[in-house]
Design a protein around this motif. Sequence first.
Motif, PDB file in Angstrom:
ATOM      1  N   ASP A   1       0.545  -1.154   0.280  1.00  0.00           N
ATOM      2  CA  ASP A   1      -0.184  -0.078  -0.008  1.00  0.00           C
ATOM      3  C   ASP A   1       1.430   1.276  -0.070  1.00  0.00           C
TER       4      ASP A   1
ATOM      5  N   ARG B   1       3.754   1.878  -1.265  1.00  0.00           N
ATOM      6  CA  ARG B   1       4.902   1.630  -2.602  1.00  0.00           C
ATOM      7  C   ARG B   1       3.631   2.581  -3.236  1.00  0.00           C
ATOM      8  N   HIS B   2       2.397   2.194  -3.569  1.00  0.00           N
ATOM      9  CA  HIS B   2       1.177   2.457  -4.465  1.00  0.00           C
ATOM     10  C   HIS B   2       0.631   3.590  -4.074  1.00  0.00           C
TER      11      HIS B   2
ATOM     12  N   GLN C   1       1.370   7.224  -6.838  1.00  0.00           N
ATOM     13  CA  GLN C   1      -0.182   7.211  -7.480  1.00  0.00           C
ATOM     14  C   GLN C   1       0.372   9.089  -6.753  1.00  0.00           C
TER      15      GLN C   1
ATOM     16  N   TYR D   1       3.182   0.271 -14.864  1.00  0.00           N
ATOM     17  CA  TYR D   1       2.415  -0.184 -13.603  1.00  0.00           C
ATOM     18  C   TYR D   1       1.872   0.012 -13.422  1.00  0.00           C
ATOM     19  N   PHE D   2       0.561   1.064 -13.785  1.00  0.00           N
ATOM     20  CA  PHE D   2      -0.517   1.187 -13.495  1.00  0.00           C
ATOM     21  C   PHE D   2      -1.256   0.362 -14.488  1.00  0.00           C
TER      22      PHE D   2
ATOM     23  N   GLY E   1      -0.322  -1.957 -10.157  1.00  0.00           N
ATOM     24  CA  GLY E   1       0.648  -1.197  -9.032  1.00  0.00           C
ATOM     25  C   GLY E   1       0.868  -3.180  -8.112  1.00  0.00           C
TER      26      GLY E   1
ATOM     27  N   PHE F   1       3.513  -8.364  -7.714  1.00  0.00           N
ATOM     28  CA  PHE F   1       3.637  -7.159  -8.835  1.00  0.00           C
ATOM     29  C   PHE F   1       4.345  -7.799 -10.021  1.00  0.00           C
TER      30      PHE F   1
END
Length: 230
Positions: free
Chosen positions: A79, A81-82, A86, A165-166, A170, A181
């Motif tokens: 979470d 990292r994401h 963002q 990535y997106f 992610g 991932f």
Amino acid sequence: MANPTVSFVVPAKDEQASLPATLESLRDQRTDREYETVVVDGDSDDATPEIARRYDAAVVHQPRAAADGGTGFAPGIGDARHRGAQWADGDWLAFVDADTVVRPEYLDSMLGLARRESLAAASSRCRLVGPARAKVMEATINHAFPRLDRPVLPGFNCFVRRDAYFETGGFPDVPNEDTAFSRELGREWPTGYHPDVLVATSGRRIARSGLTGTLYHYLKLDWRRLRAEY
């Protein structure tokens, strides 16, 4: 500043002892490209966010409890990292842990490899700093991970193109988020390892728990990852 080519994303919780060396290594990149550093603070009880600001890093807050309220669920490093991804503006995202140090040529070397070989993401060799028994895990990362059909890109050293990535979704907030991932990314996108770039990261878990305890820890995490269907 113009839109950065690369955004470094550093998850950190109570990392005031290790974070300065990490941020110094990011600050000292030898490059003409624009880049930024984003530290995702996991509601630290120490001076982690203050240290991040001292190095001109943006600080993103990660609360201890999930935003859906009242579940008691504590979001993990996936979470963090994401959240950083963002927030970041870079065309490339470089995920580096708060106890990892990269060399001055890291940014240009990783970007050069990815563009030259048309990779969506890459990692590189690592050196685990700590007890001699950490060399077993170091060898696994350096020699086994790159040979997998879908290479595991360790979360402490993962360089990935923003769109890939997106589109992949992610880092998920599950155990062994980097394995989850990497395997999902590798289904659709080419990934690889840079043979000549070296990063140093802490072997503190092995120093604390021993090699057997560390391997058991990651086996448990991977079992939980599989149960979560990642």
